[in-house]
Design a protein around this motif. Structure first.
Motif, PDB file in Angstrom:
ATOM      1  N   UNK A   1      -3.668   6.585  -6.606  1.00 42.02           N
ATOM      2  CA  UNK A   1      -2.863   5.464  -6.131  1.00 42.02           C
ATOM      3  C   UNK A   1      -2.342   5.758  -4.732  1.00 42.02           C
ATOM      4  N   UNK A   2      -2.197   4.711  -3.928  1.00 43.67           N
ATOM      5  CA  UNK A   2      -1.757   4.833  -2.543  1.00 43.67           C
ATOM      6  C   UNK A   2      -0.356   4.238  -2.410  1.00 43.67           C
TER       7      UNK A   2
ATOM      8  N   UNK B   1     -13.684   1.344 -12.588  1.00 50.59           N
ATOM      9  CA  UNK B   1     -13.072   2.671 -12.677  1.00 50.59           C
ATOM     10  C   UNK B   1     -12.086   2.863 -11.520  1.00 50.59           C
ATOM     11  N   UNK B   2     -11.031   3.641 -11.760  1.00 46.98           N
ATOM     12  CA  UNK B   2     -10.103   3.977 -10.691  1.00 46.98           C
ATOM     13  C   UNK B   2     -10.843   4.759  -9.618  1.00 46.98           C
TER      14      UNK B   2
ATOM     15  N   UNK C   1     -10.134  -3.453 -21.282  1.00 46.17           N
ATOM     16  CA  UNK C   1      -8.987  -3.598 -20.389  1.00 46.17           C
ATOM     17  C   UNK C   1      -8.749  -2.291 -19.638  1.00 46.17           C
ATOM     18  N   UNK C   2      -8.455  -2.399 -18.346  1.00 48.80           N
ATOM     19  CA  UNK C   2      -8.273  -1.248 -17.463  1.00 48.80           C
ATOM     20  C   UNK C   2      -6.778  -1.048 -17.212  1.00 48.80           C
ATOM     21  N   UNK C   3      -6.303   0.161 -17.369  1.00 51.70           N
ATOM     22  CA  UNK C   3      -4.934   0.495 -16.978  1.00 51.70           C
ATOM     23  C   UNK C   3      -4.959   0.970 -15.532  1.00 51.70           C
ATOM     24  N   UNK C   4      -4.420   0.155 -14.649  1.00 51.78           N
ATOM     25  CA  UNK C   4      -4.416   0.477 -13.219  1.00 51.78           C
ATOM     26  C   UNK C   4      -3.260   1.415 -12.887  1.00 51.78           C
TER      27      UNK C   4
ATOM     28  N   UNK D   1      -4.055   0.585  -5.572  1.00 50.23           N
ATOM     29  CA  UNK D   1      -5.060   1.383  -6.264  1.00 50.23           C
ATOM     30  C   UNK D   1      -6.422   0.719  -6.083  1.00 50.23           C
ATOM     31  N   UNK D   2      -7.392   1.488  -5.563  1.00 48.83           N
ATOM     32  CA  UNK D   2      -8.758   0.975  -5.456  1.00 48.83           C
ATOM     33  C   UNK D   2      -9.489   1.116  -6.785  1.00 48.83           C
TER      34      UNK D   2
END
Length: 222
Positions: A155-156, A150-151, A99-102, A143-144
């Motif tokens: 963040x934009x 991967x991040x 799981x990815x934390x965005x 966030x791309x």
């Protein structure tokens, strides 16, 4: 069918459809097409659903496909944090990686309502960020992510915490090298209330905002 596997019905082999070269024990299973490509006894559609997020505090799932994997995104609450999460899923329905934390923030700042789109390689995840207080603030964030999950950069801030406006329900789509993000705004003043649909383009390669925010429509209600 000359795929190198013998038929199960004629020679006792393992090919469950010897008239179709794309059906054999080494074929990649395509989910939800009612065909058992890899001859394991069932198509993935008959295997039922599978769990992506093992928590009772996950909500607002969205999904996008980049040509190789799906990316499922959602928001999750675990006191005091309000987090945007993501999980890659293969074409055969298997989880890819962890799981990815965005994005994560602690109260009184909350992350809600994610959406996701792909440029055919990576993804852009967008969401609404709310900070409570005497004068609450709202922002639209993005966030791309790379194709590996991967991040990709920082963040934009797509729409900053401009005083006087609620911001809701961001949506994102891709085309022509840019992502288009749209959302709804509403002023915080008394009636009559003004509602706006806003949009912002984002460069898919750099993550930079492209041009100015556009007002797609406005409406006023008492």
């Amino acid at each position: 069918d000359k795929d190198g596997f013998d038929s199960t019905s004629v020679t006792g082999g393992k090919d469950c459809d010897d008239t179709n070269q794309f059906v054999n024990p080494s074929a990649e299973e395509i989910p939800f097409d009612s065909t058992d490509q890899n001859c394991d006894g069932s198509d993935l559609v008959t295997a039922g659903s599978f769990e992506v997020a093992a928590t009772t505090t996950s909500s607002w799932p969205r999904v996008s496909y980049n040509g190789t994997d799906y990316l499922v995104v959602w928001y999750q609450y675990a006191s005091p944090n309000y987090t945007i999460k993501a999980q890659r899923i293969s074409k055969t329905g298997s989880k890819v990686g962890s799981v990815i934390t965005v994005a994560t923030t602690a109260s009184p700042t909350y992350n809600y309502d994610p959406d996701v789109a792909s440029d055919g390689t990576g993804w852009l995840v967008v969401w609404r960020q709310y900070t409570s207080g005497t004068t609450p603030t709202y922002a639209i964030m993005g966030q791309r992510l790379t194709s590996a999950g991967a991040l990709n950069g920082a963040a934009v801030t797509i729409r900053p915490t401009t005083a006087g406006y609620y911001k809701y329900w961001p949506r994102v789509a891709y085309g022509g090298g840019k992502y288009a993000v749209a959302w709804r705004e509403r002023n915080q003043s008394a009636s009559p209330y003004k509602y706006l649909v806003m949009a912002q383009l984002i460069d898919a390669t750099t993550g930079a905002l492209s041009g100015t925010v556009k007002t797609a429509s406005t409406a006023t209600y008492s």
